[in-house]
Write a protein that holds these residues in place. Structure first.
Motif, PDB file in Angstrom:
ATOM      1  N   ASP A 201       0.662  -1.183  -0.001  1.00  0.00           N
ATOM      2  CA  ASP A 201      -0.039   0.047  -0.083  1.00  0.00           C
ATOM      3  C   ASP A 201       0.856   1.270   0.082  1.00  0.00           C
ATOM      4  OD1 ASP A 201      -1.385  -2.145   0.483  1.00  0.00           O
ATOM      5  OD2 ASP A 201      -2.855  -1.294   2.124  1.00  0.00           O
ATOM      6  N   GLU A 202       1.895   1.133   0.970  1.00  0.00           N
ATOM      7  CA  GLU A 202       2.781   2.355   0.966  1.00  0.00           C
ATOM      8  C   GLU A 202       3.512   2.779  -0.319  1.00  0.00           C
ATOM      9  OE1 GLU A 202       5.009  -0.805   3.221  1.00  0.00           O
ATOM     10  OE2 GLU A 202       2.817  -0.320   2.860  1.00  0.00           O
ATOM     11  N   GLN A 203       3.494   1.953  -1.099  1.00  0.00           N
ATOM     12  CA  GLN A 203       4.433   2.068  -2.578  1.00  0.00           C
ATOM     13  C   GLN A 203       3.459   2.191  -3.770  1.00  0.00           C
ATOM     14  OE1 GLN A 203       8.704   0.195  -1.499  1.00  0.00           O
ATOM     15  NE2 GLN A 203       7.444  -0.641  -2.968  1.00  0.00           N
ATOM     16  N   LEU A 204       2.004   2.321  -3.516  1.00  0.00           N
ATOM     17  CA  LEU A 204       1.167   2.311  -4.504  1.00  0.00           C
ATOM     18  C   LEU A 204       1.345   2.974  -5.832  1.00  0.00           C
ATOM     19  CD1 LEU A 204      -1.442   1.457  -6.068  1.00  0.00           C
ATOM     20  CD2 LEU A 204      -2.724   3.138  -4.484  1.00  0.00           C
ATOM     21  N   LEU A 205       2.136   4.578  -5.549  1.00  0.00           N
ATOM     22  CA  LEU A 205       2.128   5.513  -6.502  1.00  0.00           C
ATOM     23  C   LEU A 205       3.171   4.984  -7.436  1.00  0.00           C
ATOM     24  CD1 LEU A 205       1.341   7.909  -7.923  1.00  0.00           C
ATOM     25  CD2 LEU A 205       2.732   9.105  -6.147  1.00  0.00           C
ATOM     26  N   ALA A 206       4.164   4.356  -6.906  1.00  0.00           N
ATOM     27  CA  ALA A 206       5.239   3.818  -7.869  1.00  0.00           C
ATOM     28  C   ALA A 206       4.859   2.693  -8.654  1.00  0.00           C
ATOM     29  CB  ALA A 206       6.364   3.290  -7.055  1.00  0.00           C
ATOM     30  N   ALA A 207       3.727   2.042  -8.093  1.00  0.00           N
ATOM     31  CA  ALA A 207       3.442   0.872  -9.053  1.00  0.00           C
ATOM     32  C   ALA A 207       2.415   1.343 -10.144  1.00  0.00           C
ATOM     33  CB  ALA A 207       2.727  -0.326  -8.114  1.00  0.00           C
ATOM     34  N   LEU A 208       1.850   2.300  -9.889  1.00  0.00           N
ATOM     35  CA  LEU A 208       0.763   3.143 -10.817  1.00  0.00           C
ATOM     36  C   LEU A 208       1.770   3.492 -11.789  1.00  0.00           C
ATOM     37  CD1 LEU A 208      -1.632   4.875  -8.571  1.00  0.00           C
ATOM     38  CD2 LEU A 208      -2.139   2.728  -9.881  1.00  0.00           C
ATOM     39  N   ALA A 209       2.585   4.204 -11.519  1.00  0.00           N
ATOM     40  CA  ALA A 209       3.547   4.689 -12.773  1.00  0.00           C
ATOM     41  C   ALA A 209       4.385   3.519 -13.489  1.00  0.00           C
ATOM     42  CB  ALA A 209       4.818   5.624 -11.923  1.00  0.00           C
ATOM     43  N   MET A 210       4.316   2.238 -12.881  1.00  0.00           N
ATOM     44  CA  MET A 210       4.825   1.301 -13.424  1.00  0.00           C
ATOM     45  C   MET A 210       3.782   0.490 -14.456  1.00  0.00           C
ATOM     46  SD  MET A 210       7.918   0.088 -13.336  1.00  0.00           S
ATOM     47  CE  MET A 210       9.500   0.364 -12.481  1.00  0.00           C
ATOM     48  N   GLY A 211       2.295   1.073 -14.137  1.00  0.00           N
ATOM     49  CA  GLY A 211       1.428   0.327 -15.156  1.00  0.00           C
ATOM     50  C   GLY A 211       0.187  -0.501 -14.336  1.00  0.00           C
ATOM     51  N   ALA A 212       0.281  -0.583 -12.926  1.00  0.00           N
ATOM     52  CA  ALA A 212      -0.403  -1.377 -12.138  1.00  0.00           C
ATOM     53  C   ALA A 212      -2.031  -1.056 -12.563  1.00  0.00           C
ATOM     54  CB  ALA A 212      -0.368  -0.964 -10.486  1.00  0.00           C
ATOM     55  N   SER A 213      -2.905  -2.095 -12.806  1.00  0.00           N
ATOM     56  CA  SER A 213      -4.264  -2.015 -12.955  1.00  0.00           C
ATOM     57  C   SER A 213      -5.029  -1.764 -11.986  1.00  0.00           C
ATOM     58  CB  SER A 213      -4.849  -3.522 -13.672  1.00  0.00           C
ATOM     59  OG  SER A 213      -3.773  -3.976 -14.373  1.00  0.00           O
ATOM     60  N   GLY A 214      -4.565  -1.906 -10.794  1.00  0.00           N
ATOM     61  CA  GLY A 214      -5.469  -1.552  -9.480  1.00  0.00           C
ATOM     62  C   GLY A 214      -4.406  -2.164  -8.340  1.00  0.00           C
ATOM     63  N   ALA A 215      -4.948  -2.115  -7.163  1.00  0.00           N
ATOM     64  CA  ALA A 215      -4.357  -2.489  -5.690  1.00  0.00           C
ATOM     65  C   ALA A 215      -5.059  -3.105  -4.799  1.00  0.00           C
ATOM     66  CB  ALA A 215      -3.928  -0.999  -5.165  1.00  0.00           C
ATOM     67  N   VAL A 216      -4.555  -4.256  -4.308  1.00  0.00           N
ATOM     68  CA  VAL A 216      -5.099  -4.889  -3.244  1.00  0.00           C
ATOM     69  C   VAL A 216      -4.690  -4.629  -1.928  1.00  0.00           C
ATOM     70  CG1 VAL A 216      -6.006  -7.382  -2.247  1.00  0.00           C
ATOM     71  CG2 VAL A 216      -5.695  -6.711  -4.662  1.00  0.00           C
ATOM     72  N   GLY A 217      -5.199  -4.382  -0.635  1.00  0.00           N
ATOM     73  CA  GLY A 217      -4.582  -3.959   0.244  1.00  0.00           C
ATOM     74  C   GLY A 217      -5.302  -4.008   1.507  1.00  0.00           C
ATOM     75  N   SER A 218      -4.991  -4.029   2.622  1.00  0.00           N
ATOM     76  CA  SER A 218      -5.572  -4.007   3.998  1.00  0.00           C
ATOM     77  C   SER A 218      -5.872  -2.286   4.504  1.00  0.00           C
ATOM     78  CB  SER A 218      -4.647  -4.382   5.079  1.00  0.00           C
ATOM     79  OG  SER A 218      -3.620  -3.904   5.222  1.00  0.00           O
ATOM     80  N   THR A 219      -5.043  -1.533   4.213  1.00  0.00           N
ATOM     81  CA  THR A 219      -5.352  -0.167   4.581  1.00  0.00           C
ATOM     82  C   THR A 219      -6.559   0.538   3.612  1.00  0.00           C
ATOM     83  OG1 THR A 219      -4.015   1.030   3.089  1.00  0.00           O
ATOM     84  CG2 THR A 219      -3.242   0.347   5.139  1.00  0.00           C
ATOM     85  N   TYR A 220      -6.838  -0.080   2.745  1.00  0.00           N
ATOM     86  CA  TYR A 220      -7.946   0.510   1.861  1.00  0.00           C
ATOM     87  C   TYR A 220      -9.535  -0.096   2.304  1.00  0.00           C
ATOM     88  CZ  TYR A 220      -4.136   0.244  -1.373  1.00  0.00           C
ATOM     89  OH  TYR A 220      -2.907   0.299  -1.942  1.00  0.00           O
ATOM     90  N   ASN A 221      -9.585  -0.921   3.467  1.00  0.00           N
ATOM     91  CA  ASN A 221     -10.624  -0.840   4.192  1.00  0.00           C
ATOM     92  C   ASN A 221     -10.987   0.475   5.113  1.00  0.00           C
ATOM     93  OD1 ASN A 221     -11.459  -3.943   4.611  1.00  0.00           O
ATOM     94  ND2 ASN A 221      -9.224  -3.819   4.945  1.00  0.00           N
ATOM     95  N   TYR A 222     -10.018   1.298   5.360  1.00  0.00           N
ATOM     96  CA  TYR A 222     -10.378   2.412   6.222  1.00  0.00           C
ATOM     97  C   TYR A 222      -9.731   3.735   5.456  1.00  0.00           C
ATOM     98  CZ  TYR A 222      -5.876   0.946   8.488  1.00  0.00           C
ATOM     99  OH  TYR A 222      -4.748   0.435   8.570  1.00  0.00           O
ATOM    100  N   LEU A 223      -8.797   3.423   4.360  1.00  0.00           N
ATOM    101  CA  LEU A 223      -8.190   4.575   3.746  1.00  0.00           C
ATOM    102  C   LEU A 223      -8.959   4.785   2.334  1.00  0.00           C
ATOM    103  CD1 LEU A 223      -4.723   4.357   4.836  1.00  0.00           C
ATOM    104  CD2 LEU A 223      -6.466   6.096   5.741  1.00  0.00           C
ATOM    105  N   GLY A 224      -9.683   3.780   1.822  1.00  0.00           N
ATOM    106  CA  GLY A 224     -10.011   3.495   0.575  1.00  0.00           C
ATOM    107  C   GLY A 224     -10.660   4.895  -0.043  1.00  0.00           C
ATOM    108  N   CYS A 225     -11.534   5.821   0.645  1.00  0.00           N
ATOM    109  CA  CYS A 225     -12.114   6.902   0.149  1.00  0.00           C
ATOM    110  C   CYS A 225     -10.931   7.935  -0.038  1.00  0.00           C
ATOM    111  CB  CYS A 225     -13.121   7.748   1.175  1.00  0.00           C
ATOM    112  SG  CYS A 225     -12.420   7.943   2.739  1.00  0.00           S
ATOM    113  N   HIS A 226      -9.872   8.132   0.584  1.00  0.00           N
ATOM    114  CA  HIS A 226      -8.802   8.804   0.161  1.00  0.00           C
ATOM    115  C   HIS A 226      -7.884   8.285  -0.776  1.00  0.00           C
ATOM    116  CE1 HIS A 226      -9.904  10.795   4.098  1.00  0.00           C
ATOM    117  NE2 HIS A 226      -9.636   9.640   4.684  1.00  0.00           N
ATOM    118  N   ILE A 227      -7.782   7.081  -0.963  1.00  0.00           N
ATOM    119  CA  ILE A 227      -6.733   6.507  -2.054  1.00  0.00           C
ATOM    120  C   ILE A 227      -7.481   6.468  -3.206  1.00  0.00           C
ATOM    121  CG2 ILE A 227      -5.442   4.560  -2.681  1.00  0.00           C
ATOM    122  CD1 ILE A 227      -4.449   6.251   0.104  1.00  0.00           C
TER     123      ILE A 227
END
Length: 307
Positions: A201-227
């Motif tokens: 989760d803490e490196q999502l932006l780097a992965a998006l720059a690499m072309g990630a389609s999306g992200a799976v993570g535990s913090t999106y349970n409570y940070l989803g609206c911000h992410i």
């Protein structure tokens, strides 16, 4: 009817916690409210159940089946995707869970590498995954790479080589590793119908720059609206805003890590932020002192809600 695999997974996927009662038994009654919370409060419409965050490897096969049934039942018509992790140390158990997931309405299944008797090569790992996938051939199949837990460090790009010849239902990877070169090569090799989902989760932006389609993570349970705002800013090319949100998440996680952030703490933080009663983790994961969870929740408020 459209093949299930036609529904490509994109955006955020919450790796769900498994609600437990105070006596350690699974608590199915909390799953309905949990799903509503993710949709209504976080804007997250995909879940990854019975994985690392869900303590899947600490649950019995029967418990995992009951949870899968309830996640699928309560998510029906509400969620876009219910991905069920069916990986086990035993191939037979994995096959049993994969077949069951296909029978109760899961949208996809995912499998980690066995970690006690570890696969010796990419070929061996591919064959293990094939043996699980073939019992549920109509269900989209994901390889779940999490080397920090499994100790299996075989490059994912090697695992993906010609994988559709062995597993026609293969639809992507949940990449929960920090090796962005390997991840980038997976994206580069990826077929249009695959999803390369990033799991650190803490490196999502780097992965998006690499072309990630999306992200799976535990913090999106409570940070989803911000992410979700991070994803939106990235899509618009607003890197300053994307970084700002990523740095806020990093600030929160850095604070939590100093307090001993682990699965038990994370679960308690989710209960604190959401108001859901997710209960304790299962031993040997230790429960979190309420003061720690409250302190992290307060930090969350100060970083995300008061700025």
């Amino acid at each position: 009817m459209a093949h299930l695999a036609d529904k490509k997974v994109t955006g955020l996927v919450a790796a769900t916690f498994t609600p437990l009662k105070s006596n350690g038994e699974i608590n199915l009654s909390e799953i309905g409210p949990y799903i509503d919370y993710l949709i209504e409060k976080q804007g997250v419409k995909n879940i990854f159940a019975n994985g690392t965050t869900g303590e899947g490897m600490s649950l019995t096969v029967m418990e995992r089946k009951l949870l899968t049934e309830e996640w699928c039942r309560k998510a029906k018509g509400k969620m876009d995707h219910v991905i069920v992790h069916v990986g086990c140390m035993s191939l037979k158990d994995s096959q049993e869970l994969a077949l069951h997931a296909s029978q109760v309405g899961a949208d996809a299944i995912a499998v980690i590498a066995p970690s006690f008797y570890k696969p010796a090569s990419a070929d061996v790992l591919r064959t293990f995954l094939q043996e699980v996938a073939k019992v549920a051939p109509m269900l989209p199949f994901y390889y779940y790479h999490i080397p920090s837990v499994t100790g299996v460090t075989i490059p994912v790009r090697d695992v993906l080589e010609d994988i559709e010849k062995l597993i026609p239902s293969f639809r992507g990877v949940k990449f929960s590793g920090c090796d962005l070169m390997d991840f980038g090569q997976c994206v580069s090799y990826s077929q249009p119908r695959w999803s390369c989902l990033y799991g650190v989760d803490e490196q999502l932006l780097a992965a998006l720059a690499m072309g990630a389609s999306g992200a799976v993570g535990s913090t999106y349970n409570y940070l989803g609206c911000h992410i979700n705002k991070l994803l939106s800013a990235f899509d618009k090319g607003d890197l300053v805003q994307s970084r700002n949100i990523q740095f806020k998440m990093q600030e929160l996680l850095s604070y939590a890590i100093k307090l001993g952030f682990n699965l038990g703490v994370n679960k308690s933080v989710m209960s604190e932020v959401s108001g859901l009663n997710l209960g304790p983790p299962r031993f040997p994961v230790m429960p979190c002192p309420q003061s720690t969870a409250r302190s992290i929740a307060q930090k969350y408020n100060s970083i995300f809600l008061e700025n």
